[in-house]
Design a protein around this motif. Structure first.
Motif, mmCIF file in Angstrom:
data_model
loop_
_atom_site.group_PDB
_atom_site.id
_atom_site.type_symbol
_atom_site.label_atom_id
_atom_site.label_comp_id
_atom_site.label_asym_id
_atom_site.label_seq_id
_atom_site.Cartn_x
_atom_site.Cartn_y
_atom_site.Cartn_z
ATOM 1 N N PRO A 53 -67.789 -11.883 33.768
ATOM 2 C CA PRO A 53 -68.261 -10.724 32.989
ATOM 3 C C PRO A 53 -69.756 -10.464 32.970
ATOM 4 O O PRO A 53 -70.188 -9.376 32.595
ATOM 5 C CB PRO A 53 -67.777 -11.062 31.573
ATOM 6 C CG PRO A 53 -67.708 -12.557 31.533
ATOM 7 C CD PRO A 53 -67.356 -12.995 32.921
ATOM 8 N N ARG A 54 -70.588 -11.402 33.381
ATOM 9 C CA ARG A 54 -72.021 -11.315 33.101
ATOM 10 C C ARG A 54 -72.666 -10.002 33.570
ATOM 11 O O ARG A 54 -73.307 -9.303 32.793
ATOM 12 C CB ARG A 54 -72.732 -12.517 33.741
ATOM 13 C CG ARG A 54 -74.185 -12.682 33.394
ATOM 14 C CD ARG A 54 -74.687 -14.029 33.927
ATOM 15 N NE ARG A 54 -74.181 -14.282 35.271
ATOM 16 C CZ ARG A 54 -74.804 -13.909 36.391
ATOM 17 N NH1 ARG A 54 -75.960 -13.272 36.312
ATOM 18 N NH2 ARG A 54 -74.304 -14.173 37.582
ATOM 19 N N VAL A 55 -72.481 -9.664 34.859
ATOM 20 C CA VAL A 55 -73.169 -8.489 35.411
ATOM 21 C C VAL A 55 -72.621 -7.201 34.811
ATOM 22 O O VAL A 55 -73.386 -6.307 34.410
ATOM 23 C CB VAL A 55 -73.053 -8.460 36.959
ATOM 24 C CG1 VAL A 55 -73.652 -7.187 37.516
ATOM 25 C CG2 VAL A 55 -73.746 -9.677 37.561
ATOM 26 N N ILE A 56 -71.296 -7.094 34.725
ATOM 27 C CA ILE A 56 -70.701 -5.865 34.176
ATOM 28 C C ILE A 56 -71.080 -5.707 32.702
ATOM 29 O O ILE A 56 -71.368 -4.592 32.246
ATOM 30 C CB ILE A 56 -69.177 -5.853 34.399
ATOM 31 C CG1 ILE A 56 -68.913 -5.494 35.872
ATOM 32 C CG2 ILE A 56 -68.483 -4.865 33.467
ATOM 33 C CD1 ILE A 56 -67.473 -5.395 36.286
ATOM 34 N N HIS A 57 -71.129 -6.799 31.954
ATOM 35 C CA HIS A 57 -71.555 -6.707 30.556
ATOM 36 C C HIS A 57 -72.994 -6.223 30.450
ATOM 37 O O HIS A 57 -73.331 -5.448 29.549
ATOM 38 C CB HIS A 57 -71.406 -8.066 29.854
ATOM 39 C CG HIS A 57 -69.986 -8.341 29.446
ATOM 40 N ND1 HIS A 57 -69.581 -9.500 28.838
ATOM 41 C CD2 HIS A 57 -68.856 -7.587 29.569
ATOM 42 C CE1 HIS A 57 -68.269 -9.458 28.599
ATOM 43 N NE2 HIS A 57 -67.814 -8.310 29.056
ATOM 44 N N SER A 58 -73.843 -6.656 31.375
ATOM 45 C CA SER A 58 -75.239 -6.195 31.332
ATOM 46 C C SER A 58 -75.312 -4.687 31.608
ATOM 47 O O SER A 58 -76.142 -3.983 31.026
ATOM 48 C CB SER A 58 -76.107 -6.966 32.333
ATOM 49 O OG SER A 58 -75.826 -6.570 33.657
ATOM 50 N N ILE A 59 -74.439 -4.183 32.492
ATOM 51 C CA ILE A 59 -74.392 -2.734 32.761
ATOM 52 C C ILE A 59 -73.893 -1.993 31.524
ATOM 53 O O ILE A 59 -74.441 -0.968 31.126
ATOM 54 C CB ILE A 59 -73.492 -2.435 33.979
ATOM 55 C CG1 ILE A 59 -74.124 -2.989 35.258
ATOM 56 C CG2 ILE A 59 -73.242 -0.928 34.116
ATOM 57 C CD1 ILE A 59 -73.226 -2.935 36.480
ATOM 58 N N MET A 60 -72.844 -2.539 30.885
ATOM 59 C CA MET A 60 -72.248 -1.868 29.729
ATOM 60 C C MET A 60 -73.151 -1.928 28.491
ATOM 61 O O MET A 60 -72.921 -1.219 27.518
ATOM 62 C CB MET A 60 -70.874 -2.454 29.415
ATOM 63 C CG MET A 60 -69.844 -2.305 30.545
ATOM 64 S SD MET A 60 -69.989 -0.751 31.491
ATOM 65 C CE MET A 60 -69.430 0.442 30.298
ATOM 66 N N ASN A 61 -74.166 -2.796 28.521
ATOM 67 C CA ASN A 61 -75.137 -2.851 27.415
ATOM 68 C C ASN A 61 -76.456 -2.185 27.788
ATOM 69 O O ASN A 61 -77.448 -2.338 27.087
ATOM 70 C CB ASN A 61 -75.390 -4.314 27.010
ATOM 71 C CG ASN A 61 -74.165 -4.922 26.344
ATOM 72 O OD1 ASN A 61 -73.504 -4.261 25.543
ATOM 73 N ND2 ASN A 61 -73.832 -6.156 26.674
ATOM 74 N N SER A 62 -76.462 -1.462 28.902
ATOM 75 C CA SER A 62 -77.691 -0.801 29.369
ATOM 76 C C SER A 62 -77.650 0.680 28.969
ATOM 77 O O SER A 62 -76.613 1.190 28.530
ATOM 78 C CB SER A 62 -77.787 -0.911 30.897
ATOM 79 O OG SER A 62 -76.886 0.009 31.502
ATOM 80 N N PRO A 63 -78.779 1.396 29.140
ATOM 81 C CA PRO A 63 -78.782 2.844 28.835
ATOM 82 C C PRO A 63 -77.801 3.637 29.697
ATOM 83 O O PRO A 63 -77.475 4.778 29.367
ATOM 84 C CB PRO A 63 -80.230 3.266 29.134
ATOM 85 C CG PRO A 63 -81.030 2.008 29.049
ATOM 86 C CD PRO A 63 -80.127 0.912 29.500
ATOM 87 N N PHE A 64 -77.322 3.045 30.818
ATOM 88 C CA PHE A 64 -76.416 3.760 31.727
ATOM 89 C C PHE A 64 -74.935 3.473 31.442
ATOM 90 O O PHE A 64 -74.068 3.826 32.237
ATOM 91 C CB PHE A 64 -76.763 3.414 33.182
ATOM 92 C CG PHE A 64 -78.021 4.068 33.670
ATOM 93 C CD1 PHE A 64 -77.984 5.229 34.423
ATOM 94 C CD2 PHE A 64 -79.263 3.539 33.337
ATOM 95 C CE1 PHE A 64 -79.147 5.849 34.852
ATOM 96 C CE2 PHE A 64 -80.434 4.148 33.759
ATOM 97 C CZ PHE A 64 -80.382 5.315 34.519
ATOM 98 N N ALA A 65 -74.647 2.851 30.309
ATOM 99 C CA ALA A 65 -73.271 2.449 29.991
ATOM 100 C C ALA A 65 -72.305 3.636 29.986
ATOM 101 O O ALA A 65 -71.158 3.517 30.412
ATOM 102 C CB ALA A 65 -73.244 1.745 28.633
ATOM 103 N N LYS A 66 -72.777 4.809 29.520
ATOM 104 C CA LYS A 66 -71.884 5.968 29.389
ATOM 105 C C LYS A 66 -71.768 6.780 30.677
ATOM 106 O O LYS A 66 -71.055 7.767 30.730
ATOM 107 C CB LYS A 66 -72.371 6.869 28.266
ATOM 108 C CG LYS A 66 -72.228 6.223 26.887
ATOM 109 C CD LYS A 66 -72.676 7.174 25.804
ATOM 110 C CE LYS A 66 -72.533 6.513 24.429
ATOM 111 N NZ LYS A 66 -73.097 7.369 23.358
#
Length: 435
Positions: A53-66
């Motif tokens: 999960p590490r990389v995908i979680h970092s994406i989902m917690n970034s400004p680009f999550a939506k």
């Protein structure tokens, strides 16, 4: 994520997929890499896959999550990853086949004129190599007439890796890249780190800074698709111009002038000639290859994508100067010339230089990168080191034949690149071993 961040900036799309108010119509083709949802939001034509999960979680917690379609993000339910083991990644691909291809099929069906697939992965770890190999094989089976291009990150040869089975993973993946991909853009961590240190003066580059270099190559190599002109405005014409024979499909890339965030570029003034000459210089090439005294390595093909304030007359003069000075050595068995494609630049980004350029090239010296993988593999296999984790997976429980098969494929690839340096290449066959 850096790639999509760059595309959003170039097409004036916000981090939430909304078109910025200052955007004008008609200058670009957003639909190549994005589609519009019912609420007019732009959504990337992207599928994000990972086994931990590490990389995908970092994406989902970034400004680009939506920005991304949440249905297109697949994370293995147990989240345990592939343990840096190709066999584990491949086996998990077999188990997750239906779930993953439900997403891919849905995206393919939603495309009006699907031309191909672009896969971004690393060849050294477990997920990028193993799951990536599985996807390459299955995409080839399910979409035999569609083009498959990859951006494949090769491991850093200057560092001792903490992934002890890296040579095994790399070799097994190289077999699939040879047999199942139509075009592989090789991105070599050795060269990327060297360029960050020497050209951008970043002593210890972060993952983000290296990924920014990779995304620059990716976004510029797709510029002619997104800002179409007279040439190379689809994936097939781009690839066909660089790959004359099916197996010699591994490309090197270079970019100039390079600029890192918060760093001043070395290059102060740019001209078409200057950019085209710099692109041919080894220090700007994103692949690190060793010298080979036994073969006269040469270019099979070169494409320069030039962006900025450029007139075609400048290109013709620059090509003539490069030709006169013989700055690029070509094969003797095919047409020998640098192809140039002029591409528009995004009007929404401030460009620090008047002219910039990307080189995509097919060069026989890429064989030395594969030879290095073979040597590293042979060292490990001679001692039968670290094979226990492979033997636990179905493909290797009864025998290790898959390793031998992969080694044979990669050795043939090396032999073919060596054969391509000689005038009689077109009459060469895999049975003819090079000395």
């Amino acid at each position: 994520m850096e790639f999509w961040k760059k595309l959003c900036a170039e097409h004036a799309i916000s981090s939430e997929g909304v078109l910025e108010e200052f955007a004008t119509s008609g200058v670009d083709r957003k639909d190549v890499f994005f589609y519009q949802a019912d609420d007019e939001h732009y959504i990337p034509r992207a599928v994000l896959l990972d086994l931990e999960p590490r990389v995908i979680h970092s994406i989902m917690n970034s400004p680009f999550a939506k920005l991304y379609n949440p249905e297109n993000i697949y994370l293995s339910k147990d989240g345990g990853g592939a343990g840096n083991n190709w066999a584990s990644g491949y086996s998990q691909g077999e188990r997750l086949y239906e779930s993953i291809f439900d997403i891919i099929d849905r995206e393919a069906d939603n495309s009006e004129s699907l031309e191909g697939f672009v896969l971004c992965h690393s060849i050294a770890g477990g997920t990028g190599s193993g799951l990536g190999s599985f996807l390459l094989e299955r995409l080839n089976d399910r979409f035999p007439k569609k083009l498959i291009q990859t951006y494949s990150v090769f491991p850093n040869q200057d560092e001792i890796s903490d992934v002890v089975v890296q040579p095994y993973n790399s070799l097994l993946t190289l077999k699939r890249l040879t047999n199942n991909a139509d075009c592989v853009v090789v991105l070599d961590n050795t060269a990327l780190n060297r360029i960050a240190a020497e050209r951008l003066h970043i002593e210890t580059p972060s993952f983000g800074q290296i990924n920014s270099l990779v995304s620059t190559i990716m976004s510029t190599s797709t510029a002619t698709l997104r800002y179409p002109g007279y040439m190379h405005n689809d994936l097939i014409s781009l690839v066909a111009s660089l790959i004359p024979t099916p197996r010699l499909h591994f490309l090197i890339s270079g970019y100039t002038p390079l600029v890192a965030e918060q760093h001043v570029s070395n290059v102060r003034k740019t001209t078409v000639l200057d950019v085209m000459k710099r692109l041919l210089h080894p220090s700007n090439i994103m692949v690190s290859t060793s010298r080979d005294k036994h073969h006269n390595h040469c270019y099979i093909s070169i494409l320069h994508i030039i962006q900025g304030e450029v007139e075609s007359s400048q290109v013709h003069k620059s090509l003539q100067r490069i030709r006169d000075k013989k700055e690029a050595q070509f094969i003797s068995w095919g047409p020998a010339s640098i192809q140039v494609s002029l591409s528009k630049r995004s009007p929404y980004i401030q460009h620090p230089h008047r002219v910039s350029g990307l080189m995509l090239a097919n060069h026989t010296t890429i064989a030395s990168l594969f030879e290095h993988t073979l040597k590293q593999y042979d060292k490990l296999m001679k001692r039968e080191a670290f094979l226990e984790q492979f033997r636990k997976q179905n493909m290797f429980t009864e025998s290790l034949d898959e390793f031998e098969s992969s080694r044979e494929v990669v050795q043939q690839l090396v032999d073919e690149y060596h054969a391509a340096t000689k005038p009689d290449y077109l009459s060469w066959s895999p049975e003819q071993r090079n000395p």
